[in-house]
Write an enzyme that holds these catalytic residues in place. Structure first.
Site, short mmCIF file in Angstrom:
data_model
loop_
_atom_site.label_atom_id
_atom_site.label_comp_id
_atom_site.label_asym_id
_atom_site.label_seq_id
_atom_site.Cartn_x
_atom_site.Cartn_y
_atom_site.Cartn_z
NE ARG A 55 43.28 32.70 114.58
CZ ARG A 55 43.18 32.78 115.91
NH1 ARG A 55 42.08 33.24 116.47
NH2 ARG A 55 44.16 32.34 116.68
CE1 TYR A 106 25.55 29.25 95.90
CE2 TYR A 106 25.97 29.15 98.26
CZ TYR A 106 26.38 28.95 96.96
OH TYR A 106 27.63 28.45 96.72
CG ASP A 177 22.74 35.93 100.12
OD1 ASP A 177 23.24 36.80 99.39
OD2 ASP A 177 23.12 34.74 100.14
CE LYS A 202 29.16 33.46 93.94
NZ LYS A 202 27.97 33.09 94.70
C1 LIG Z 1 27.68 32.23 95.80
C2 LIG Z 1 26.63 32.59 96.78
C3 LIG Z 1 26.82 32.38 98.15
C4 LIG Z 1 28.08 31.70 98.70
O1 LIG Z 1 29.19 32.51 98.55
P1 LIG Z 1 30.72 31.93 98.42
O2 LIG Z 1 31.52 33.17 98.29
O3 LIG Z 1 30.74 31.03 97.21
O4 LIG Z 1 31.01 31.16 99.66
C5 LIG Z 1 25.84 32.79 99.02
N1 LIG Z 1 24.70 33.36 98.58
C6 LIG Z 1 24.47 33.58 97.27
C7 LIG Z 1 23.19 34.21 96.83
C8 LIG Z 1 25.42 33.20 96.33
O5 LIG Z 1 25.19 33.40 95.02
#
Ligand SMILES: *Cc1c(COP(=O)(O)O)cnc(C)c1O
Length: 386
Positions: A55, A106, A177, A202
């Site tokens: 962990r 998001y 982000d 993504k």
């Molecule tokens: C999908 C997404 C998230 C969340 O990510 P997960 O891997 O689904 O937890 C956060 N910010 C943006 C801009 C996203 O497109």
């Protein structure tokens, strides 16, 4: 995608070379998937550098973390998902502190911040990120700002340099982000951020087969932020699986190629969508007429592969676009090699600021003429009088 101002290897090289085992006789080309819950101690007590327990650390995570750290210009830390990464960043805010977020971020970010506000954990100020004066006005007395640019799914562009500088003047911690842009197109740390967050689910992974998150911290005088985030990850257990980290790094190897091709497709589709009679508005920062175009040019190396458009029509007609599409996959999520579309308001958690007829496109790497043929027939079918 070369960058003449860069001193080390260009990002398109780093995605291929970073996070490799040291070269030597009979070394594997790729880091192995290290499947273990614990590590044998090198002595009776743990020594500095010992991995200790599964962990705390894992060599497969480390390869991915080093790669993302190099690409973003900081130190990377992998999490179980993008939301685990965002949750860890929000965890840096003291009890009763205030966080500034986009008014249409998001949806998971909005939901988590809203939940923390309802329980009294922290206060939330939601701001329109394209209105720099409004964002800066919200910074006074805040502890953290979490920005997105371009935003998901409205594609608004924030003046990152100006906002991040104003936040630093006020001792506000800053996180961006960077999921939509990827480090190849935008490097928030170089624009003044303390932290970068990714849903590596993504573009970084890129094949719609992994959930994973990354936080990259700036490398400064001290590594206090990194230590706190590592502590959060360890104690909350928000750790990725070694296989997921391996798959994400495998995806990163082709990131430059995928982003280049998908962005070229998106630019062409955005241009064509502006002339389609069923479409009332297209948001893509690469369009010269887009409100975010000049800012995006000044802080991004390219405009990315995400875009959104509104239909001359209602939610039902927008749903029909998804139903009529054959090549475009009607699905949530984004950043895979496959082109996907989604009417975002079908998600009950989506911001009411997002129009009912807005369709978000995640442009993949297929042939652009095939993508346009399918999208335009789906649009024609959706608005056809029956
Ligand atoms: C999908 C997404 C998230 C969340 O990510 P997960 O891997 O689904 O937890 C956060 N910010 C943006 C801009 C996203 O497109």
């Amino acid at each position: 995608m070369s960058d003449s101002s860069h001193t080390g290897p260009a990002p398109a090289t780093v995605v291929v070379t970073a996070g490799r085992p040291p070269a030597g006789p009979n070394q594997p080309m790729n880091v192995p998937v290290v499947l273990t819950s614990t590590y044998t101690a090198s002595d009776f007590a743990l020594q500095p550098g010992d991995l200790g327990y599964g962990r705390w650390s894992n060599p497969t995570w480390t390869a991915l973390e080093e790669t993302l750290g190099t690409l973003e210009g900081g130190r990377g830390l992998a999490f179980a998902s993008g939301m685990a990464a965002i949750s860890a960043v929000l965890g840096l805010v003291p009890q009763g502190g205030t966080v500034v977020i986009p008014d249409a971020p998001y949806s998971g970010t909005a939901q988590l911040a809203g939940e923390l506000a309802r329980t009294g954990r922290l206060g939330v100020r939601a701001v329109p990120v394209a209105d720099t004066a409004a964002v800066v006005a919200a910074l006074d007395g805040a502890d953290l700002i979490v920005l997105e640019s371009p935003t998901n799914p409205l594609m608004d562009v924030a003046d990152l340099r100006a906002i991040l500088a104003a936040a630093r003047e006020r001792d506000v911690l800053t996180a961006v982000d960077n999921t939509f842009a990827t480090p190849l197109l935008q490097q928030p740390l170089s624009l003044g951020a303390h932290l970068v967050v990714h849903s590596a689910t993504k573009y970084l992974s890129g094949h719609s087969d992994v959930l994973l998150g990354i936080v990259v911290t700036e490398t400064g005088e001290d590594d206090e932020l990194f230590g706190r985030l590592h502590g959060h990850r360890t104690l909350n257990g928000a750790i990725p699986g070694p296989m997921e980290a391996w798959l994400a790094l495998r995806g990163v190897r082709t990131l430059a190629l995928r982003v280049e091709r998908a962005s070229a497709n998106a630019a062409e589709l955005a241009r064509r969508l502006t002339t389609h009679p069923a479409v009332s508005r297209v948001r893509y920062p690469g369009l010269p007429g887009d409100p975010g175009h000049e800012l995006a040019r000044s802080q991004m190396r390219g405009f990315g592969a995400m875009l959104s458009f509104e239909l001359r029509g209602d939610a039902e007609q927008a749903e029909r676009v998804g139903a009529a599409a054959r090549l475009w996959v009607n699905a949530t999520s984004l950043g895979g090699v496959e082109s996907t579309l989604e009417r975002r308001r079908r998600q009950s958690a989506e911001s009411p600021l997002v129009p009912e007829s807005l369709i978000r496109l995640s442009t993949g790497i297929e042939d652009v003429e095939d993508l346009w043929a399918d999208l335009s027939q789906a649009l024609d079918a959706a608005v056809k009088k029956d």
